[in-house]
Design an enzyme around this catalytic site. Structure first.
Site, PDB file in Angstrom:
ATOM      1  N   ASP A  39      14.532  -1.100 148.951  1.00 32.03           N
ATOM      2  CA  ASP A  39      13.443  -2.058 149.078  1.00 32.03           C
ATOM      3  C   ASP A  39      12.738  -1.836 150.416  1.00 32.03           C
ATOM      4  OD1 ASP A  39      12.176  -4.756 149.778  1.00 32.03           O
ATOM      5  OD2 ASP A  39      12.824  -5.098 147.721  1.00 32.03           O
ATOM      6  N   ILE A  40      11.414  -1.928 150.433  1.00 39.17           N
ATOM      7  CA  ILE A  40      10.674  -1.695 151.680  1.00 39.17           C
ATOM      8  C   ILE A  40      10.761  -2.887 152.636  1.00 39.17           C
ATOM      9  CG2 ILE A  40       9.087  -0.017 150.681  1.00 39.17           C
ATOM     10  CD1 ILE A  40       6.960  -2.288 150.657  1.00 39.17           C
ATOM     11  N   ASN A  97      14.424 -11.680 139.227  1.00 39.51           N
ATOM     12  CA  ASN A  97      13.506 -12.816 139.171  1.00 39.51           C
ATOM     13  C   ASN A  97      12.574 -12.597 137.987  1.00 39.51           C
ATOM     14  OD1 ASN A  97      14.430 -13.996 141.649  1.00 39.51           O
ATOM     15  ND2 ASN A  97      13.307 -12.424 142.734  1.00 39.51           N
ATOM     16  N   GLU A 105       7.435 -11.184 141.644  1.00 34.99           N
ATOM     17  CA  GLU A 105       6.212 -10.744 142.313  1.00 34.99           C
ATOM     18  C   GLU A 105       5.618  -9.471 141.733  1.00 34.99           C
ATOM     19  OE1 GLU A 105       7.138 -10.571 146.469  1.00 34.99           O
ATOM     20  OE2 GLU A 105       7.253 -12.748 146.640  1.00 34.99           O
ATOM     21  N   VAL A 106       6.431  -8.631 141.102  1.00 32.66           N
ATOM     22  CA  VAL A 106       5.933  -7.387 140.504  1.00 32.66           C
ATOM     23  C   VAL A 106       6.144  -7.479 138.999  1.00 32.66           C
ATOM     24  CG1 VAL A 106       6.162  -4.873 140.430  1.00 32.66           C
ATOM     25  CG2 VAL A 106       6.486  -6.095 142.596  1.00 32.66           C
ATOM     26  N   HIS A 110      12.804  -5.559 137.205  1.00 30.35           N
ATOM     27  CA  HIS A 110      13.582  -4.911 138.249  1.00 30.35           C
ATOM     28  C   HIS A 110      14.763  -5.791 138.628  1.00 30.35           C
ATOM     29  CE1 HIS A 110      10.472  -7.327 140.259  1.00 30.35           C
ATOM     30  NE2 HIS A 110      11.268  -7.419 141.311  1.00 30.35           N
ATOM     31  N   HIS A 112      17.476  -6.470 141.774  1.00 34.61           N
ATOM     32  CA  HIS A 112      17.805  -6.281 143.176  1.00 34.61           C
ATOM     33  C   HIS A 112      19.324  -6.171 143.293  1.00 34.61           C
ATOM     34  CE1 HIS A 112      13.852  -7.775 144.812  1.00 34.61           C
ATOM     35  NE2 HIS A 112      13.844  -8.378 143.623  1.00 34.61           N
TER      36      HIS A 112
END
Length: 126
Positions: A39-40, A97, A105-106, A110, A112
């Protein structure tokens, strides 16, 4: 800004661009079903995202639409990433999420993987 996970897949999302190699990532693992990368903006000492390579907005979309081999491959990829990072003994957290209330958010499914410290409770007591 949280997204509506019931909307159609948007090919302009950042994870779609990463899959097309239009945006670089710090890759951890890749196979025919999944891509894992750091993750960035890490929220724990170890924070990796694992995404399916298919065009899925949410877990609901993925579980209803993906072929069985793709579902199994994605789930196995998540486990592989955790094992290869040595996270199994001390433990780790998986978080997906989904939708606005969960602050997705995306608009690409995905997961995490968080680890490397005590993570505390999932949600604050009410």
């Amino acid at each position: 800004m949280p997204i509506d996970a019931t909307k159609p897949y948007d090919d302009s999302n950042i994870f779609a661009k990463i899959l097309r190699e239009e945006i670089p990532c710090k890759k951890v693992y890749e196979d025919e079903f999944a891509l894992a990368f750091h993750d960035i903006n890490p929220q724990a000492p170890h924070h990796v995202l694992v995404i399916p390579k298919g065009r899925y907005v949410s877990w609901d979309d993925f579980s209803a639409s993906a072929p069985d081999a793709e579902i199994a491959g994605f789930v196995r990829a998540v486990g592989h990433v955790a094992r290869e990072a040595g996270l199994v003994g001390a433990g780790y957290r998986l978080l997906a999420n989904i939708g606005m209330n969960a602050h997705q958010e995306v608009p690409h499914l995905h997961v995490h993987i968080f680890a490397g410290q005590q993570l505390g409770p999932m949600l604050a007591p009410r």
